[in-house]
Design a protein around this motif. Sequence first.
Motif, PDB file in Angstrom:
ATOM      1  N   CYS A  98      29.587  -2.755 -25.919  1.00 46.01           N
ATOM      2  CA  CYS A  98      28.640  -3.326 -26.880  1.00 46.01           C
ATOM      3  C   CYS A  98      29.345  -3.694 -28.182  1.00 46.01           C
ATOM      4  O   CYS A  98      29.190  -4.801 -28.704  1.00 46.01           O
ATOM      5  N   TRP A 123      22.608  -7.527 -30.171  1.00 42.01           N
ATOM      6  CA  TRP A 123      22.561  -6.121 -29.823  1.00 42.01           C
ATOM      7  C   TRP A 123      21.093  -5.708 -29.710  1.00 42.01           C
ATOM      8  O   TRP A 123      20.198  -6.410 -30.200  1.00 42.01           O
ATOM      9  N   ASP A 182      25.131  -0.881 -34.527  1.00 41.64           N
ATOM     10  CA  ASP A 182      26.127  -1.935 -34.721  1.00 41.64           C
ATOM     11  C   ASP A 182      25.701  -2.931 -35.803  1.00 41.64           C
ATOM     12  O   ASP A 182      26.545  -3.491 -36.502  1.00 41.64           O
ATOM     13  N   CYS A 185      20.054  -0.990 -33.016  1.00 36.26           N
ATOM     14  CA  CYS A 185      21.428  -0.529 -32.730  1.00 36.26           C
ATOM     15  C   CYS A 185      22.194  -0.317 -34.037  1.00 36.26           C
ATOM     16  O   CYS A 185      22.073  -1.106 -34.983  1.00 36.26           O
ATOM     17  N   CYS A 201      23.405   4.867 -30.750  1.00 35.97           N
ATOM     18  CA  CYS A 201      22.895   4.034 -29.658  1.00 35.97           C
ATOM     19  C   CYS A 201      21.463   4.493 -29.413  1.00 35.97           C
ATOM     20  O   CYS A 201      21.221   5.544 -28.817  1.00 35.97           O
TER      21      CYS A 201
END
Lengths: 614, 348
Positions: free
Chosen positions: B68, B33, B39, B37, B217
Amino acid sequence: MTKQVQQLDRVIIRFAGDSGDGMQLTGDRFTAGTAEFGNDLSTLPNFPAEIRAPAGTLPGVSSFQLHFADHDILTPGDAPNVLVAMNPAALKANLGDLPRGADIIANIDEFTKRNLQKVGYAVNPLEDDSLSEWRVHAVALTSLTVKALEGFDLSKKDAERSKNMFALGLLSWLYHRPTEHTIKFLEQKFAKKPEIAKANIAAFQAGWNYGETTEAFSVSYEVKPAQLAPGVYRNISGNQALAYGLIAASVQSKLPLFLGSYPITPASDILHELSKHKRFGVRTFQAEDEIAGVGAALGAAFGGALGVTTTSGPGVALKAETVGLAVTTELPLLIVDVQRAGPSTGMPTKTEQTDLLMAMFGRNGESPVPIVAPMSPSDCFDAAIEAARIAVKYRTPVMLLSDGYLANGSEPWRLPEVSELPDISQEFTTAPNGDDGEFLPFKRDTDTLARPWAVPGTPGLEHRIGGIEKADGTGNISYDPDNHDLMVRTRAAKIAGIDVPDLEVDDADGDAKVLVLGWGSTYGPIAAAVRRIRRAGGKVAQAHLRHLNPLPANTGEILKSYDKVLLPEINLGQLALLLRARYLVDIISYNRVRGLPFKAEELAGVIQDVIDSD
Amino acid sequence: MTELVNGRGLSLVPKTDTKQTLKDFKSDQEVRWCPGCGDYAILAAVQSFLPELGLKRENIVFVSGIGCSSRFPYYLNTYGFHSIHGRAPAIATGLAASRPDLSVWVITGDGDALSIGGNHLIHALRRNVNLNILLFNNRIYGLTKGQYSPTSEVGKITKSTPMGSLDKPFNPISLAIGAEASFVARTIDSDRKHLQSVLREATAHRGTSLVEIYQNCNIFNDNAFEQLKDPEIRDDITLRLEHGQPIVSASKAVVRAANGGIEVADRASVSADQIMVHDAHNPDPSLAFALSRLDEPAFEHVPIGVFRSIDRPAYDVLMAEQMEEAVAQKGPGDLSDLLLGGDTWRIG
């Protein structure tokens, strides 16, 4: 009065009436009696997509054609010998198919001024000379039924509703059909409404007695039982045979069956049938849409089930992306396409063979999928097992191309011995396969090129799969150009290498110059036409393709060994396109796309023309 | 929390005797990523949470769609299936319905779950298959490089909406409650403790749990949830939802409104008995729905936690019960009997 009994070798009856008149049930019951009697038979239901089109109109006409004989037959028959017309619309819609001299049994009660007007009859055709070339029996089916049910506690409307059973009784008398099963059937069907059961039975018997006593019918007909191969038989439709085939495939593969499906005509009956058989470990999942149906089936396949989705053409269009995912993740999956007339919604209740190229190519990227097509209603059983065999052995989605004609048509089926069904089971992978003790989810079997099938719950084989291109062996995401080229070619080679039996040719004397080739549901009409040609002294060879992808290895050789190859298809030449491209053989196509099966006479004419032409 | 909810979450999934650590759940794949990020935080939180469940690793499956967030399964050393845009709930449904011995997770994003996959999401929720759905909501399309998403605020200026987006966004919590979800929660990528506490409750719940995770993001929609992370204001705008506890932030409280609904009041101005006590197990979803509307239009006060957690039979259990019942009624299926059923006749 002793009535004359005439022997016939075969009869074609068409029951026709309004959608609400119960013609499909009437046809089904006549078929059951005929099967029980031991004739060979073939049926063709034909009904509108509308559940109840306006009563008495042409679009509302529903019919059921039954061909039965004292010998083996291949089709539901070209032209009826008898038309049962429950109203003017049924007469008008079907008269064009009726040869001169055929019998018409018309329900005169429904030939009212209003009903005649609805379909554009200025004059009652039962009363002018317009039907003089046919043998018309005008019977007051409705009022005779109401009269027969006078003693019952029923409204007039309810009593009238039994007129189809009166008609069934009359026809059962006319053709010496046994009655016990129908009586038993009605008792069971209306077990919760005994008065209705009794009324229907009374109407059925009244119809029989009417035939026996009235002078309107002076002759009855006998069609002796057929001499079929020894065995136990039952009558079966294509959809039912296909559902049974899927259950058999589950048993023979030792995999639990998971059906993800969304209702669609004419495939829904497979979902209905399978939902009754949960005790076989069958899970039926009615999904929110076609995409979820196939998605759930693929998810179940990832978990080690025999994943199946059933649909028709528009549904296949929606499932394409998921089928592509099954291609690239190399998981077993069955996609049953009961083809119907398209494009788009087309004619949902009518048959076609127009999804072949979609099955072959209807996905993005190079995504080859094996295709199997059954050739008769009962063959749907074996074709389902064969499709499952390929899916499980090669870890691939497989398209099974049935169609509306097979789905709803029926024929006697000689039951297979369960002990003789093929074992199509494959072992799950349970141990690492890499040189260093690692698991390589895309390391292939050198013979079949199938990858390992390691299901969740197997320790040590945890792995990830997905739609992104995978590295050969490890299955890790890979954008390497040469790897992609390798994977594309390997997936294609795997499908091309599937073991399918050779194409067999029926060439009685071995000296025919013309080969008539077919695939799928056209087998019956083609074979019946070939018989006609041979009976008249003509020479023609016949071959029928069950595997459309890959094609049998000897296909090209066979095509090239005849002067001419005729290929009738209920599309505009889809298989012909494939064969011409692949084998450079100048196929002669014959195509009709009318939503109906071919007629034997029609094809015999076409074959004869090809034989006669230079 | 009822005993049933607690006791049946993953009760059909085999346990391991081996002690697990975060490392056991890391795959050998490089995580790809964008640096920064959100994530990453979620992945780390999940990887460090999974050992707590004590499940056999091979009985855990992560299924994802496209986007993503959907790369997630590649980074976990469990079984994984990276599928098709929007379709993960459908694929996971087939898997979970046929394999009650698996812990099945769906990883999805706001575009994946609420645009292309909206239909599958709502039907998974109403069916209540045993799935844990983690919806990474960053209010933007990341993988396709920055178009507005179904959770973007109205007027969002992006590549595809240079004059501002026109469509009203979905509120994922409201949507899930409307879709008959039995478990609905919200958490945030930056608060690992809270995230893991929500996962704990989600996995204890048998049926579909939907966890919305506010996820940043930093490339296309940076700081979308900044208010919730800013130490200056976050405690004032975050309304903690804890079953049996008053619904309050540092300075605010949820009370009954004069019109019969609910509203946020200055905490100092109301008495303790006026403050609503959170009941996540209330069979009536009205209050949970009302709570989900409190943050409209944007981040003045945001409820975080489990909105709703009710006990309702899971689809896979009901499906299995029907199969058992069919066997109980007629015995296990026999293929010969099946084929011989109906009217048969013998020739020769």
